[in-house]
Write an enzyme that holds these catalytic residues in place. Structure first.
Site, PDB file in Angstrom:
ATOM      1  NE  ARG A 276      -3.823  -2.309   2.313  1.00 23.28           N
ATOM      2  CZ  ARG A 276      -3.816  -3.626   2.076  1.00 23.28           C
ATOM      3  NH1 ARG A 276      -2.678  -4.264   1.863  1.00 23.28           N
ATOM      4  NH2 ARG A 276      -4.950  -4.309   2.056  1.00 23.28           N
TER       5      ARG A 276
ATOM      6  CB  SER B 178     -11.567 -10.129   0.128  1.00 20.31           C
ATOM      7  OG  SER B 178     -10.391  -9.774  -0.563  1.00 20.31           O
TER       8      SER B 178
ATOM      9  CG  ASP C  56      -2.396 -14.033   5.276  1.00 24.82           C
ATOM     10  OD1 ASP C  56      -3.111 -14.660   4.470  1.00 24.82           O
ATOM     11  OD2 ASP C  56      -2.119 -12.831   5.144  1.00 24.82           O
TER      12      ASP C  56
HETATM   13  C1  S3P Z   1      -4.165  -9.055   2.264  1.00 25.45           C
HETATM   14  C2  S3P Z   1      -5.403  -9.549   2.536  1.00 25.45           C
HETATM   15  C3  S3P Z   1      -5.653 -10.983   2.724  1.00 25.45           C
HETATM   16  C4  S3P Z   1      -4.389 -11.761   3.026  1.00 25.45           C
HETATM   17  C5  S3P Z   1      -3.254 -11.367   2.149  1.00 25.45           C
HETATM   18  C6  S3P Z   1      -2.951  -9.891   2.264  1.00 25.45           C
HETATM   19  C7  S3P Z   1      -4.015  -7.600   2.012  1.00 25.45           C
HETATM   20  O1  S3P Z   1      -6.232 -11.505   1.529  1.00 25.45           O
HETATM   21  O2  S3P Z   1      -4.629 -13.142   2.930  1.00 25.45           O
HETATM   22  O3  S3P Z   1      -2.080 -12.098   2.496  1.00 25.45           O
HETATM   23  O4  S3P Z   1      -2.884  -7.086   2.054  1.00 25.45           O
HETATM   24  O5  S3P Z   1      -5.047  -6.953   1.771  1.00 25.45           O
HETATM   25  P1  S3P Z   1      -7.824 -11.374   1.277  1.00 25.45           P
HETATM   26  O6  S3P Z   1      -8.152  -9.988   1.459  1.00 25.45           O
HETATM   27  O7  S3P Z   1      -8.073 -11.816  -0.122  1.00 25.45           O
HETATM   28  O8  S3P Z   1      -8.442 -12.312   2.277  1.00 25.45           O
END
Ligand code: S3P
Length: 451
Positions: free
Chosen positions: A33, A174, A326
Protein backbone atom coordinates in the site's frame (compact mmCIF):
# COMPACT_ATOMS: atom_id res chain seq x y z
CA UNK A 1 9.24 -18.89 -7.80
CA UNK A 2 10.44 -17.74 -11.20
CA UNK A 3 10.05 -20.40 -13.89
CA UNK A 4 13.84 -20.69 -14.20
CA UNK A 5 14.37 -21.14 -10.45
CA UNK A 6 15.20 -24.65 -9.24
CA UNK A 7 13.46 -26.00 -6.12
CA UNK A 8 15.60 -25.72 -2.98
CA UNK A 9 14.69 -28.37 -0.36
CA UNK A 10 15.36 -27.69 3.33
CA UNK A 11 15.23 -29.79 6.48
CA UNK A 12 14.40 -28.61 10.00
CA UNK A 13 16.01 -30.62 12.80
CA UNK A 14 14.32 -31.04 16.19
CA UNK A 15 15.02 -29.98 19.75
CA UNK A 16 16.93 -26.71 19.55
CA UNK A 17 15.36 -24.06 21.74
CA UNK A 18 14.84 -20.63 20.18
CA UNK A 19 16.35 -17.86 22.30
CA UNK A 20 17.06 -14.17 21.75
CA UNK A 21 15.58 -10.88 20.60
CA UNK A 22 14.93 -9.87 17.01
CA UNK A 23 13.02 -7.50 14.76
CA UNK A 24 10.87 -8.86 11.91
CA UNK A 25 10.79 -7.61 8.30
CA UNK A 26 8.18 -5.01 7.39
CA UNK A 27 4.50 -5.78 7.02
CA UNK A 28 3.71 -7.07 3.53
CA UNK A 29 0.22 -5.55 3.30
CA UNK A 30 1.40 -2.14 4.46
CA UNK A 31 4.45 -2.24 2.15
CA UNK A 32 2.34 -2.82 -0.99
CA UNK A 33 0.00 0.00 0.00
CA UNK A 34 2.85 2.41 0.83
CA UNK A 35 4.35 1.92 -2.64
CA UNK A 36 1.04 2.33 -4.45
CA UNK A 37 -0.12 5.39 -2.49
CA UNK A 38 3.37 6.90 -2.76
CA UNK A 39 3.15 6.39 -6.51
CA UNK A 40 -0.24 8.15 -6.57
CA UNK A 41 0.82 11.27 -4.66
CA UNK A 42 2.68 14.27 -5.99
CA UNK A 43 6.09 14.84 -4.37
CA UNK A 44 8.45 12.61 -2.42
CA UNK A 45 7.20 9.81 -0.19
CA UNK A 46 9.83 8.28 2.11
CA UNK A 47 9.41 4.74 3.38
CA UNK A 48 11.51 3.08 6.06
CA UNK A 49 11.28 -0.59 6.89
CA UNK A 50 9.76 -1.56 3.53
CA UNK A 51 9.54 -5.33 3.18
CA UNK A 52 12.01 -6.26 0.45
CA UNK A 53 10.38 -9.60 -0.29
CA UNK A 54 9.70 -10.66 -3.88
CA UNK A 55 5.98 -9.81 -3.66
CA UNK A 56 6.62 -6.21 -2.68
CA UNK A 57 9.53 -5.82 -5.11
CA UNK A 58 7.16 -6.89 -7.89
CA UNK A 59 4.78 -4.09 -6.85
CA UNK A 60 7.71 -1.63 -6.77
CA UNK A 61 8.59 -2.63 -10.34
CA UNK A 62 4.92 -2.32 -11.37
CA UNK A 63 4.55 1.25 -10.11
CA UNK A 64 7.85 2.12 -11.79
CA UNK A 65 6.45 0.74 -15.06
CA UNK A 66 3.35 2.88 -14.51
CA UNK A 67 5.41 6.06 -14.31
CA UNK A 68 6.54 6.54 -10.68
CA UNK A 69 10.16 7.24 -9.87
CA UNK A 70 11.61 4.93 -7.17
CA UNK A 71 14.93 5.05 -5.41
CA UNK A 72 16.28 2.49 -2.94
CA UNK A 73 18.57 4.33 -0.49
CA UNK A 74 19.46 1.52 1.94
CA UNK A 75 17.92 -1.67 3.35
CA UNK A 76 14.19 -0.99 3.50
CA UNK A 77 14.66 2.75 2.89
CA UNK A 78 12.92 3.89 -0.27
CA UNK A 79 11.92 7.20 -1.84
CA UNK A 80 9.11 7.52 -4.37
CA UNK A 81 8.23 10.43 -6.57
CA UNK A 82 4.61 9.83 -7.47
CA UNK A 83 2.60 10.78 -10.53
CA UNK A 84 -0.59 11.95 -8.76
CA UNK A 85 -4.01 10.29 -8.87
CA UNK A 86 -4.99 9.63 -12.46
CA UNK A 87 -1.36 10.06 -13.56
CA UNK A 88 -0.37 6.47 -14.36
CA UNK A 89 1.06 6.05 -17.86
CA UNK A 90 1.00 3.04 -20.21
CA UNK A 91 3.43 0.39 -18.96
CA UNK A 92 5.82 -0.62 -21.73
CA UNK A 93 5.44 -4.31 -20.97
CA UNK A 94 3.31 -6.93 -19.20
CA UNK A 95 3.20 -6.34 -15.43
CA UNK A 96 4.33 -9.54 -13.71
CA UNK A 97 3.19 -9.61 -10.08
CA UNK A 98 4.99 -12.88 -9.37
CA UNK A 99 3.32 -14.76 -6.50
CA UNK A 100 1.40 -11.81 -5.11
CA UNK A 101 -2.40 -11.75 -4.97
CA UNK A 102 -2.29 -8.52 -2.99
CA UNK A 103 -0.02 -6.85 -5.53
CA UNK A 104 -2.05 -7.77 -8.60
CA UNK A 105 -5.49 -7.08 -7.11
CA UNK A 106 -4.54 -3.71 -5.61
CA UNK A 107 -2.75 -2.65 -8.78
CA UNK A 108 -5.71 -3.59 -10.98
CA UNK A 109 -7.80 -1.31 -8.75
CA UNK A 110 -5.30 1.54 -8.87
CA UNK A 111 -4.98 1.29 -12.68
CA UNK A 112 -8.58 0.76 -13.77
CA UNK A 113 -9.74 4.36 -13.38
CA UNK A 114 -6.75 5.69 -15.36
CA UNK A 115 -7.18 5.93 -19.15
CA UNK A 116 -4.48 3.36 -19.86
CA UNK A 117 -4.25 -0.30 -20.81
CA UNK A 118 -2.19 -2.71 -18.72
CA UNK A 119 -1.72 -6.47 -18.89
CA UNK A 120 -1.16 -8.32 -15.61
CA UNK A 121 0.21 -11.80 -15.05
CA UNK A 122 1.97 -13.81 -12.36
CA UNK A 123 3.57 -17.13 -11.51
CA UNK A 124 1.82 -20.51 -11.77
CA UNK A 125 0.27 -20.12 -8.31
CA UNK A 126 -1.06 -16.61 -9.00
CA UNK A 127 -2.36 -17.59 -12.45
CA UNK A 128 -4.55 -20.22 -10.77
CA UNK A 129 -6.19 -17.78 -8.33
CA UNK A 130 -9.61 -16.15 -8.83
CA UNK A 131 -9.63 -12.58 -10.15
CA UNK A 132 -13.40 -12.24 -10.74
CA UNK A 133 -13.77 -11.00 -7.19
CA UNK A 134 -12.00 -7.78 -8.27
CA UNK A 135 -12.92 -7.76 -11.97
CA UNK A 136 -16.66 -7.61 -11.19
CA UNK A 137 -16.68 -4.60 -8.83
CA UNK A 138 -13.95 -2.77 -10.78
CA UNK A 139 -15.97 -3.16 -14.02
CA UNK A 140 -18.69 -1.06 -12.39
CA UNK A 141 -16.29 1.90 -12.46
CA UNK A 142 -16.46 1.66 -16.28
CA UNK A 143 -13.19 -0.24 -16.77
CA UNK A 144 -13.05 -3.25 -19.10
CA UNK A 145 -11.26 -6.50 -18.35
CA UNK A 146 -10.18 -9.28 -20.69
CA UNK A 147 -9.35 -12.55 -18.97
CA UNK A 148 -9.78 -16.28 -19.48
CA UNK A 149 -13.46 -17.37 -19.17
CA UNK A 150 -12.88 -18.45 -15.57
CA UNK A 151 -11.44 -15.06 -14.62
CA UNK A 152 -7.78 -16.00 -14.15
CA UNK A 153 -4.58 -14.19 -15.11
CA UNK A 154 -3.33 -12.97 -17.49
CA UNK A 155 -5.83 -10.11 -17.36
CA UNK A 156 -5.85 -7.04 -19.58
CA UNK A 157 -7.26 -3.94 -17.89
CA UNK A 158 -8.60 -1.25 -20.18
CA UNK A 159 -8.92 1.65 -17.79
CA UNK A 160 -11.91 3.97 -17.96
CA UNK A 161 -11.41 7.53 -19.24
CA UNK A 162 -14.69 8.61 -17.61
CA UNK A 163 -14.94 6.53 -14.43
CA UNK A 164 -18.05 6.46 -12.26
CA UNK A 165 -18.00 6.02 -8.47
CA UNK A 166 -19.57 2.82 -7.15
CA UNK A 167 -21.59 1.63 -4.21
CA UNK A 168 -20.50 -1.90 -3.34
CA UNK A 169 -21.63 -4.43 -0.74
CA UNK A 170 -18.84 -6.91 -0.09
CA UNK A 171 -19.83 -10.55 -0.56
CA UNK A 172 -16.47 -12.03 0.52
CA UNK A 173 -14.49 -10.87 3.54
CA UNK A 174 -11.48 -9.63 1.57
CA UNK A 175 -9.22 -6.68 2.29
CA UNK A 176 -7.72 -7.10 -1.16
CA UNK A 177 -11.08 -6.57 -2.86
CA UNK A 178 -11.96 -3.69 -0.55
CA UNK A 179 -8.59 -2.03 -1.18
CA UNK A 180 -8.79 -2.50 -4.95
CA UNK A 181 -12.14 -0.66 -4.91
CA UNK A 182 -10.79 2.14 -2.72
CA UNK A 183 -7.76 2.64 -4.97
CA UNK A 184 -10.03 2.75 -8.03
CA UNK A 185 -12.32 5.25 -6.26
CA UNK A 186 -9.41 7.67 -5.81
CA UNK A 187 -9.70 8.68 -9.46
CA UNK A 188 -13.48 8.59 -9.84
CA UNK A 189 -15.73 11.60 -9.21
CA UNK A 190 -18.10 11.72 -6.21
CA UNK A 191 -18.17 9.16 -3.44
CA UNK A 192 -17.29 5.50 -3.61
CA UNK A 193 -19.05 3.56 -0.85
CA UNK A 194 -18.20 0.06 0.41
CA UNK A 195 -20.34 -1.88 2.88
CA UNK A 196 -18.34 -4.52 4.69
CA UNK A 197 -20.24 -7.15 6.71
CA UNK A 198 -17.07 -8.63 8.24
CA UNK A 199 -14.28 -6.32 9.25
CA UNK A 200 -11.07 -7.05 7.33
CA UNK A 201 -7.63 -5.51 7.74
CA UNK A 202 -7.95 -1.73 7.55
CA UNK A 203 -4.44 -0.66 6.50
CA UNK A 204 -5.78 0.96 3.32
CA UNK A 205 -8.28 3.09 5.22
CA UNK A 206 -5.63 4.18 7.74
CA UNK A 207 -3.02 4.94 5.10
CA UNK A 208 -5.44 6.75 2.78
CA UNK A 209 -6.34 8.98 5.72
CA UNK A 210 -2.69 9.77 6.43
CA UNK A 211 -2.09 10.57 2.74
CA UNK A 212 -4.89 13.14 3.08
CA UNK A 213 -7.72 11.35 1.20
CA UNK A 214 -11.30 12.13 2.30
CA UNK A 215 -12.32 8.81 3.84
CA UNK A 216 -14.82 8.08 6.59
CA UNK A 217 -15.74 4.82 8.28
CA UNK A 218 -19.03 4.31 10.10
CA UNK A 219 -19.40 1.21 12.25
CA UNK A 220 -22.77 -0.31 13.01
CA UNK A 221 -22.24 -3.55 14.94
CA UNK A 222 -20.15 -5.72 12.66
CA UNK A 223 -21.08 -3.71 9.56
CA UNK A 224 -18.73 -1.00 8.34
CA UNK A 225 -19.61 1.64 5.78
CA UNK A 226 -16.54 3.12 4.15
CA UNK A 227 -16.97 6.30 2.10
CA UNK A 228 -14.16 7.68 -0.04
CA UNK A 229 -14.27 11.04 -1.82
CA UNK A 230 -12.95 10.78 -5.34
CA UNK A 231 -10.51 12.89 -7.32
CA UNK A 232 -8.35 12.86 -4.22
CA UNK A 233 -5.10 14.79 -4.09
CA UNK A 234 -2.70 12.69 -2.05
CA UNK A 235 0.08 14.33 -0.04
CA UNK A 236 3.39 12.48 0.12
CA UNK A 237 4.24 10.93 3.50
CA UNK A 238 7.16 9.71 5.61
CA UNK A 239 6.22 6.19 6.67
CA UNK A 240 7.81 3.54 8.86
CA UNK A 241 6.44 0.07 8.20
CA UNK A 242 5.81 -2.05 11.33
CA UNK A 243 7.13 -5.61 11.62
CA UNK A 244 4.75 -8.07 9.94
CA UNK A 245 2.59 -9.88 12.54
CA UNK A 246 1.98 -12.68 10.01
CA UNK A 247 5.74 -13.31 9.74
CA UNK A 248 6.14 -12.94 13.51
CA UNK A 249 3.57 -15.74 13.92
CA UNK A 250 6.10 -18.33 12.67
CA UNK A 251 8.60 -17.42 15.37
CA UNK A 252 5.94 -17.15 18.05
CA UNK A 253 4.56 -20.58 17.14
CA UNK A 254 8.02 -22.15 17.15
CA UNK A 255 8.86 -20.69 20.56
CA UNK A 256 5.59 -22.10 21.89
CA UNK A 257 6.27 -25.57 20.43
CA UNK A 258 9.97 -26.06 21.24
CA UNK A 259 10.75 -26.70 24.90
CA UNK A 260 12.92 -24.13 26.76
CA UNK A 261 12.40 -21.45 24.09
CA UNK A 262 12.06 -17.80 25.09
CA UNK A 263 12.18 -15.02 22.48
CA UNK A 264 11.32 -11.33 22.16
CA UNK A 265 10.17 -9.72 18.92
CA UNK A 266 10.43 -5.95 18.59
CA UNK A 267 8.24 -3.49 16.69
CA UNK A 268 5.46 -5.87 15.63
CA UNK A 269 2.25 -4.53 14.08
CA UNK A 270 -0.68 -4.84 16.49
CA UNK A 271 -3.49 -3.54 14.30
CA UNK A 272 -6.69 -4.98 15.86
CA UNK A 273 -7.69 -6.39 12.44
CA UNK A 274 -4.53 -8.55 12.45
CA UNK A 275 -4.29 -9.96 15.99
CA UNK A 276 -6.64 -12.95 15.78
CA UNK A 277 -3.70 -15.37 16.00
CA UNK A 278 -2.52 -13.81 19.27
CA UNK A 279 -6.05 -14.04 20.71
CA UNK A 280 -6.24 -17.68 19.64
CA UNK A 281 -2.93 -18.80 21.12
CA UNK A 282 -3.71 -16.98 24.37
CA UNK A 283 -6.92 -19.02 24.57
CA UNK A 284 -4.81 -22.13 23.98
CA UNK A 285 -2.64 -21.21 26.99
CA UNK A 286 0.27 -19.31 25.45
CA UNK A 287 2.39 -17.17 27.73
CA UNK A 288 2.72 -13.82 25.97
CA UNK A 289 3.96 -10.50 27.22
CA UNK A 290 3.47 -7.17 25.43
CA UNK A 291 5.56 -4.06 26.08
CA UNK A 292 6.47 -0.72 24.57
CA UNK A 293 3.06 -0.29 22.90
CA UNK A 294 3.08 2.73 20.62
CA UNK A 295 1.61 4.25 17.45
CA UNK A 296 3.84 4.29 14.38
CA UNK A 297 2.52 6.06 11.28
CA UNK A 298 -1.11 5.46 12.26
CA UNK A 299 -0.55 1.78 13.10
CA UNK A 300 -0.27 0.30 16.64
CA UNK A 301 3.01 -1.50 17.30
CA UNK A 302 4.43 -3.40 20.32
CA UNK A 303 7.23 -5.71 21.42
CA UNK A 304 6.15 -9.29 22.13
CA UNK A 305 7.86 -11.82 24.42
CA UNK A 306 6.86 -15.45 24.26
CA UNK A 307 8.15 -18.64 25.84
CA UNK A 308 7.48 -22.36 25.51
CA UNK A 309 3.98 -23.09 26.82
CA UNK A 310 1.96 -26.22 27.15
CA UNK A 311 -1.09 -25.62 24.93
CA UNK A 312 -4.56 -27.14 24.73
CA UNK A 313 -6.71 -27.42 21.61
CA UNK A 314 -9.64 -25.03 21.18
CA UNK A 315 -12.45 -24.18 18.75
CA UNK A 316 -11.41 -21.09 16.83
CA UNK A 317 -14.50 -18.90 16.32
CA UNK A 318 -15.21 -18.65 12.55
CA UNK A 319 -15.86 -14.90 12.79
CA UNK A 320 -12.22 -14.48 13.79
CA UNK A 321 -11.01 -15.77 10.41
CA UNK A 322 -10.45 -12.38 8.67
CA UNK A 323 -8.18 -11.24 11.53
CA UNK A 324 -5.89 -14.28 11.24
CA UNK A 325 -6.48 -15.53 7.71
CA UNK A 326 -2.77 -15.93 6.90
CA UNK A 327 -1.95 -17.58 10.24
CA UNK A 328 -4.06 -20.76 9.90
CA UNK A 329 -1.24 -22.82 8.37
CA UNK A 330 1.12 -22.16 11.27
CA UNK A 331 -1.76 -22.50 13.74
CA UNK A 332 -2.41 -25.98 12.28
CA UNK A 333 1.25 -26.89 12.90
CA UNK A 334 1.06 -25.49 16.43
CA UNK A 335 -2.22 -27.31 17.09
CA UNK A 336 -0.45 -30.60 16.31
CA UNK A 337 1.77 -29.97 19.38
CA UNK A 338 -1.15 -29.03 21.67
CA UNK A 339 -3.16 -31.43 23.82
CA UNK A 340 -6.61 -32.14 22.37
CA UNK A 341 -8.39 -31.07 19.21
CA UNK A 342 -8.19 -27.69 17.55
CA UNK A 343 -11.16 -26.98 15.30
CA UNK A 344 -10.87 -24.27 12.65
CA UNK A 345 -14.17 -23.54 10.90
CA UNK A 346 -15.28 -20.98 8.31
CA UNK A 347 -11.93 -21.06 6.51
CA UNK A 348 -12.94 -21.85 2.91
CA UNK A 349 -10.98 -18.75 1.75
CA UNK A 350 -7.83 -20.72 2.61
CA UNK A 351 -8.45 -22.88 -0.44
CA UNK A 352 -7.94 -19.80 -2.66
CA UNK A 353 -4.63 -18.54 -1.31
CA UNK A 354 -1.14 -19.10 -2.79
CA UNK A 355 -2.10 -22.80 -2.56
CA UNK A 356 -5.12 -24.68 -1.23
CA UNK A 357 -3.87 -24.24 2.32
CA UNK A 358 -6.38 -26.59 3.96
CA UNK A 359 -5.28 -29.41 1.69
CA UNK A 360 -1.57 -28.54 1.87
CA UNK A 361 -1.57 -28.52 5.69
CA UNK A 362 -3.78 -31.61 5.93
CA UNK A 363 -1.52 -33.72 3.66
CA UNK A 364 1.70 -32.54 5.33
CA UNK A 365 0.38 -33.06 8.86
CA UNK A 366 -0.80 -36.57 8.00
CA UNK A 367 2.65 -37.33 6.60
CA UNK A 368 4.10 -36.16 9.95
CA UNK A 369 1.85 -38.59 11.85
CA UNK A 370 -0.89 -36.15 12.86
CA UNK A 371 -4.55 -37.06 12.44
CA UNK A 372 -6.76 -34.44 10.87
CA UNK A 373 -10.36 -34.08 9.69
CA UNK A 374 -10.91 -31.89 6.68
CA UNK A 375 -14.16 -30.52 5.24
CA UNK A 376 -14.74 -27.95 2.50
CA UNK A 377 -14.42 -25.09 4.96
CA UNK A 378 -12.84 -26.53 8.10
CA UNK A 379 -9.80 -28.31 9.45
CA UNK A 380 -9.63 -30.19 12.74
CA UNK A 381 -6.19 -31.13 14.05
CA UNK A 382 -5.90 -33.88 16.66
CA UNK A 383 -3.13 -32.51 18.84
CA UNK A 384 -0.51 -35.04 19.94
CA UNK A 385 0.88 -32.93 22.77
CA UNK A 386 4.27 -31.21 23.17
CA UNK A 387 7.19 -33.19 21.75
CA UNK A 388 4.90 -35.93 20.42
CA UNK A 389 4.60 -35.18 16.68
CA UNK A 390 6.49 -37.87 14.79
CA UNK A 391 7.74 -35.76 11.84
CA UNK A 392 10.14 -37.59 9.53
CA UNK A 393 8.35 -36.54 6.33
CA UNK A 394 8.96 -34.47 3.22
CA UNK A 395 6.13 -31.93 2.87
CA UNK A 396 5.06 -30.33 -0.40
CA UNK A 397 5.05 -26.54 -0.28
CA UNK A 398 3.16 -25.86 -3.54
CA UNK A 399 4.76 -22.44 -4.26
CA UNK A 400 3.36 -21.24 -0.93
CA UNK A 401 5.64 -19.38 1.48
CA UNK A 402 3.40 -19.91 4.50
CA UNK A 403 3.15 -23.67 3.94
CA UNK A 404 6.95 -23.85 3.59
CA UNK A 405 7.61 -21.96 6.84
CA UNK A 406 4.86 -23.79 8.77
CA UNK A 407 6.43 -27.21 8.12
CA UNK A 408 9.94 -26.00 8.90
CA UNK A 409 8.66 -24.67 12.24
CA UNK A 410 6.92 -27.98 12.93
CA UNK A 411 10.17 -29.84 12.14
CA UNK A 412 11.92 -27.91 14.91
CA UNK A 413 9.41 -29.33 17.40
CA UNK A 414 8.94 -32.85 16.00
CA UNK A 415 10.66 -36.11 17.02
CA UNK A 416 12.33 -36.57 13.61
CA UNK A 417 13.38 -33.93 11.06
CA UNK A 418 10.81 -32.48 8.67
CA UNK A 419 11.81 -31.50 5.13
CA UNK A 420 10.14 -29.27 2.60
CA UNK A 421 10.51 -29.95 -1.10
CA UNK A 422 11.09 -26.30 -1.97
CA UNK A 423 11.92 -23.25 0.14
CA UNK A 424 12.18 -20.65 -2.65
CA UNK A 425 8.69 -19.23 -2.03
CA UNK A 426 9.76 -18.05 1.45
CA UNK A 427 11.52 -15.10 -0.22
CA UNK A 428 8.14 -13.69 -1.28
CA UNK A 429 7.33 -12.50 2.25
CA UNK A 430 10.21 -13.30 4.64
CA UNK A 431 13.51 -13.09 2.75
CA UNK A 432 15.70 -13.38 5.87
CA UNK A 433 13.68 -16.17 7.52
CA UNK A 434 16.61 -18.60 7.52
CA UNK A 435 19.37 -16.34 8.94
CA UNK A 436 16.94 -14.99 11.49
CA UNK A 437 15.93 -18.49 12.63
CA UNK A 438 19.60 -19.53 12.74
CA UNK A 439 20.42 -16.53 14.94
CA UNK A 440 17.75 -17.65 17.39
CA UNK A 441 19.29 -21.14 17.46
CA UNK A 442 17.20 -23.12 14.96
CA UNK A 443 18.84 -25.92 13.02
CA UNK A 444 17.52 -25.76 9.44
CA UNK A 445 19.76 -27.12 6.71
CA UNK A 446 19.94 -27.65 3.00
CA UNK A 447 19.83 -31.43 2.67
CA UNK A 448 16.46 -33.20 2.45
CA UNK A 449 15.69 -36.41 4.32
CA UNK A 450 14.28 -39.35 2.39
CA UNK A 451 10.48 -39.47 2.61
C1 S3P B 1 -4.16 -9.06 2.26
C2 S3P B 1 -5.40 -9.55 2.54
C3 S3P B 1 -5.65 -10.98 2.72
C4 S3P B 1 -4.39 -11.76 3.03
C5 S3P B 1 -3.25 -11.37 2.15
C6 S3P B 1 -2.95 -9.89 2.26
C7 S3P B 1 -4.01 -7.60 2.01
O1 S3P B 1 -6.23 -11.50 1.53
O2 S3P B 1 -4.63 -13.14 2.93
O3 S3P B 1 -2.08 -12.10 2.50
O4 S3P B 1 -2.88 -7.09 2.05
O5 S3P B 1 -5.05 -6.95 1.77
P1 S3P B 1 -7.82 -11.37 1.28
O6 S3P B 1 -8.15 -9.99 1.46
O7 S3P B 1 -8.07 -11.82 -0.12
O8 S3P B 1 -8.44 -12.31 2.28
Amino acid sequence: MAASQKPVPLTAYPAVALRGTTGIPGDKSISHRALILGALSVGETRINGLLEGEDVLATAEAVRMLGADLERRADGEWRIHGVGTGGFTHPGDVIDCGNSGTGVRLLMGAVCTNPITAVFTGDESLRSRPMRRVIEPLSEFGARFISSPDGRLPVTVIGSDAPLPINHRMTTASAQVKSAILLAGLNAPGQTVIVEAHKTRDHSERMLRSFGAGISVEEDGDTRIITLSGFAELEPQHLTVPGDPSSAAFLIATALMVEASAISLTGIGMNPTRVGFLDTIREMGAELDFSNSRLQGGEPVADISVSFSSLRGIEVPPERAPTMIDEYPVLAALAACADGNTVMRGISELRLKESDRIDAMARGLEACGVEIIETDDSLTVHGRGPGSVAGGAVCATRLDHRIAMSFLCLGLAAQSPVSIDDSTAIATSFPNFLPLMHNLGADIRGEPIRG
